[in-house]
Design a protein around this motif. Structure first.
Motif, mmCIF file in Angstrom:
data_model
loop_
_atom_site.group_PDB
_atom_site.id
_atom_site.type_symbol
_atom_site.label_atom_id
_atom_site.label_comp_id
_atom_site.label_asym_id
_atom_site.label_seq_id
_atom_site.Cartn_x
_atom_site.Cartn_y
_atom_site.Cartn_z
ATOM 1 N N ARG A 188 0.828 -1.211 0.000
ATOM 2 C CA ARG A 188 0.000 0.000 0.000
ATOM 3 C C ARG A 188 0.860 1.258 0.000
ATOM 4 N NH1 ARG A 188 -4.192 -1.981 4.743
ATOM 5 N NH2 ARG A 188 -5.635 -3.164 3.402
ATOM 6 N N ARG A 189 1.879 1.272 0.861
ATOM 7 C CA ARG A 189 2.691 2.486 0.986
ATOM 8 C C ARG A 189 3.486 2.735 -0.291
ATOM 9 N NH1 ARG A 189 2.856 6.818 1.372
ATOM 10 N NH2 ARG A 189 4.142 8.184 2.660
ATOM 11 N N LEU A 190 3.971 1.700 -0.926
ATOM 12 C CA LEU A 190 4.725 1.872 -2.159
ATOM 13 C C LEU A 190 3.837 2.368 -3.297
ATOM 14 C CD1 LEU A 190 7.073 -1.266 -2.129
ATOM 15 C CD2 LEU A 190 7.698 1.104 -1.670
ATOM 16 N N ARG A 191 2.550 2.038 -3.251
ATOM 17 C CA ARG A 191 1.622 2.559 -4.250
ATOM 18 C C ARG A 191 1.279 4.028 -3.996
ATOM 19 N NH1 ARG A 191 -0.943 -2.753 -3.950
ATOM 20 N NH2 ARG A 191 -2.379 -1.942 -2.376
ATOM 21 N N GLN A 192 1.349 4.450 -2.750
ATOM 22 C CA GLN A 192 0.993 5.821 -2.388
ATOM 23 C C GLN A 192 2.124 6.819 -2.627
ATOM 24 O OE1 GLN A 192 0.025 5.246 1.714
ATOM 25 N NE2 GLN A 192 -1.994 4.351 1.316
ATOM 26 N N GLN A 193 3.370 6.342 -2.546
ATOM 27 C CA GLN A 193 4.519 7.257 -2.582
ATOM 28 C C GLN A 193 5.716 6.568 -3.232
ATOM 29 O OE1 GLN A 193 5.087 10.626 -1.022
ATOM 30 N NE2 GLN A 193 6.724 10.325 -2.529
ATOM 31 N N ASP A 194 6.456 7.311 -4.041
ATOM 32 C CA ASP A 194 7.686 6.771 -4.604
ATOM 33 C C ASP A 194 8.783 6.790 -3.546
ATOM 34 O OD1 ASP A 194 6.737 6.215 -7.109
ATOM 35 O OD2 ASP A 194 7.447 8.080 -8.014
ATOM 36 N N PHE A 195 9.439 5.633 -3.381
ATOM 37 C CA PHE A 195 10.605 5.530 -2.507
ATOM 38 C C PHE A 195 11.778 5.045 -3.350
ATOM 39 C CE2 PHE A 195 7.129 5.369 0.500
ATOM 40 C CZ PHE A 195 7.598 6.118 1.567
ATOM 41 N N HIS A 196 12.956 5.503 -2.988
ATOM 42 C CA HIS A 196 14.155 5.154 -3.753
ATOM 43 C C HIS A 196 14.957 4.032 -3.091
ATOM 44 C CE1 HIS A 196 13.369 9.578 -4.351
ATOM 45 N NE2 HIS A 196 13.136 9.069 -5.543
ATOM 46 N N ILE A 197 14.825 3.896 -1.768
ATOM 47 C CA ILE A 197 15.552 2.872 -1.017
ATOM 48 C C ILE A 197 14.582 2.201 -0.057
ATOM 49 C CG2 ILE A 197 17.453 2.389 0.585
ATOM 50 C CD1 ILE A 197 18.842 4.904 -0.452
ATOM 51 N N LEU A 198 14.653 0.886 -0.003
ATOM 52 C CA LEU A 198 13.894 0.114 0.984
ATOM 53 C C LEU A 198 14.889 -0.564 1.913
ATOM 54 C CD1 LEU A 198 11.199 -1.133 2.006
ATOM 55 C CD2 LEU A 198 11.598 -3.015 0.407
ATOM 56 N N HIS A 199 14.764 -0.281 3.210
ATOM 57 C CA HIS A 199 15.675 -0.858 4.197
ATOM 58 C C HIS A 199 14.888 -1.781 5.112
ATOM 59 C CE1 HIS A 199 19.087 -1.295 6.874
ATOM 60 N NE2 HIS A 199 18.337 -0.930 7.898
ATOM 61 N N PHE A 200 15.272 -3.054 5.132
ATOM 62 C CA PHE A 200 14.627 -4.056 5.986
ATOM 63 C C PHE A 200 15.561 -4.416 7.121
ATOM 64 C CE2 PHE A 200 13.848 -8.352 7.410
ATOM 65 C CZ PHE A 200 12.470 -8.428 7.511
ATOM 66 N N LEU A 201 15.052 -4.347 8.337
ATOM 67 C CA LEU A 201 15.822 -4.741 9.511
ATOM 68 C C LEU A 201 14.972 -5.729 10.306
ATOM 69 C CD1 LEU A 201 17.894 -2.430 11.823
ATOM 70 C CD2 LEU A 201 16.549 -4.289 12.744
ATOM 71 N N GLY A 202 15.421 -6.969 10.371
ATOM 72 C CA GLY A 202 14.630 -7.974 11.055
ATOM 73 C C GLY A 202 15.232 -9.355 10.900
ATOM 74 N N HIS A 203 14.365 -10.354 10.892
ATOM 75 C CA HIS A 203 14.807 -11.752 10.838
ATOM 76 C C HIS A 203 14.739 -12.301 9.419
ATOM 77 C CE1 HIS A 203 15.109 -12.317 15.192
ATOM 78 N NE2 HIS A 203 13.997 -11.600 15.293
#
Length: 311
Positions: A211-226
């Motif tokens: 949903r968020r990626l459809r609402q706004q353009d992002f240039h970097i996706l950072h995942f922190l987790g398992h």
């Protein structure tokens, strides 16, 4: 002023006569020589244990880690760049220097996935006295030959970064607030200069990410987790949350298919706590490889990055 890059491609190949390192690229020509893995499994295990030791830093341990990294990187360099290959690399350095250009070493392991776990990022050139991965004028990177072409994207600042930090039930809890503040502290100078804007995904589910990626353009996706690994499917997975806060495994293939249509997304960084060692049986195993294979321009894995957990 933009720099011109020349690509020096290095492929490790397996033939009936053994393993070969094959270097090629325009205008450098080709060179081939035997390749013998310089480390035993026990040495690699000891190396990783030392480099990733979570003990508090002190000058003596830091010096030991740096010296060990240099020694391993130099042994790997000598194993790859023998005779013709070393001459080819040196002449390539000289050629690009005369042109005021840069040399990019692209390491390709598609035909020899058994060498994916070698510490290629620690390649150390004793003649130049530097780790190739840290070189400004002659950097190295792992490279996958793909059918699609990545088109450049010019943007006006700031770079927009979406941060996903799941902490699902059934997994060791992560200290989300502390990790988020650490990330802000690290990048605050870029935010103050108007070069970068960070946003944290409030509900770290796969649906909310879409949903968020459809609402706004992002240039970097950072995942922190398992992260996890499926030996049957031979693919890595990231652990998101479901609507009930439980863990949901999302494979690299699935995530890559969801992200590839977001053209503005240029880079995915993965800072993951693996629940078990990820055994990469081929270069398309693992989330980063799957993302790049499906059209993402670049993916970086911080496999041994420290992540704070709650007690």
């Amino acid at each position: 002023m933009e720099s011109t890059y020349h690509d020096f491609d290095l492929a490790i190949e397996h033939t009936e006569d053994g393993y070969f390192a094959h270097a090629y690229g325009e205008p450098f020509g080709e060179a081939r020589d035997f390749f013998h893995p310089p480390f035993s499994e026990e040495e690699l295990e000891q190396f990783l244990q030392l480099i990733t030791d979570p003990a508090p830093e002190n000058a003596e341990r830091l010096a030991l880690q740096q010296q060990t990294a240099r020694n391993f990187g130099e042994r790997l360099f000598h194993a790859v760049f023998r005779h013709n290959l070393r001459s080819s690399l040196q002449s390539s350095y000289q050629m690009v220097y005369q042109q005021r250009a840069r040399l990019r070493l692209r390491i390709q392991l598609a035909m020899t996935p058994e060498f994916v776990n070698l510490p290629w990022e620690y390649l150390y050139d004793p003649g130049r006295g530097e780790f190739l991965a840290l070189s400004v004028h002659a950097p190295s990177l792992r490279y996958l030959q793909l059918m699609h072409r990545i088109l450049p994207l010019r943007i006006d600042p700031p770079l927009r970064v979406l941060v996903v930090m799941p902490s699902p039930g059934g997994y060791p809890p992560l200290n989300g607030e502390s990790n988020w503040l650490n990330l802000l502290d690290t990048l605050d100078h870029l935010a103050l200069d108007g070069k970068m804007k960070l946003e944290r995904l409030q509900k770290p589910t796969l649906l909310d990410l879409q949903r968020r990626l459809r609402q706004q353009d992002f240039h970097i996706l950072h995942f922190l987790g398992h992260a996890s690994y499926d030996s049957t499917a031979q693919d890595g997975s990231l652990v998101f949350e479901d609507e009930m806060g439980r863990g949901r495994l999302v494979s690299g293939q699935h995530l890559g298919m969801l992200l590839r249509d977001h053209f503005a997304l240029r880079l995915v960084t993965l800072e993951a706590c693996a629940e078990a060692p990820i055994m990469r049986q081929n270069p398309y195993v693992g989330v980063a490889q799957s993302l790049v294979q499906r059209g993402l321009p670049a993916a970086v894995t911080l496999q041994f990055a420290p992540v704070e957990t709650t007690k």
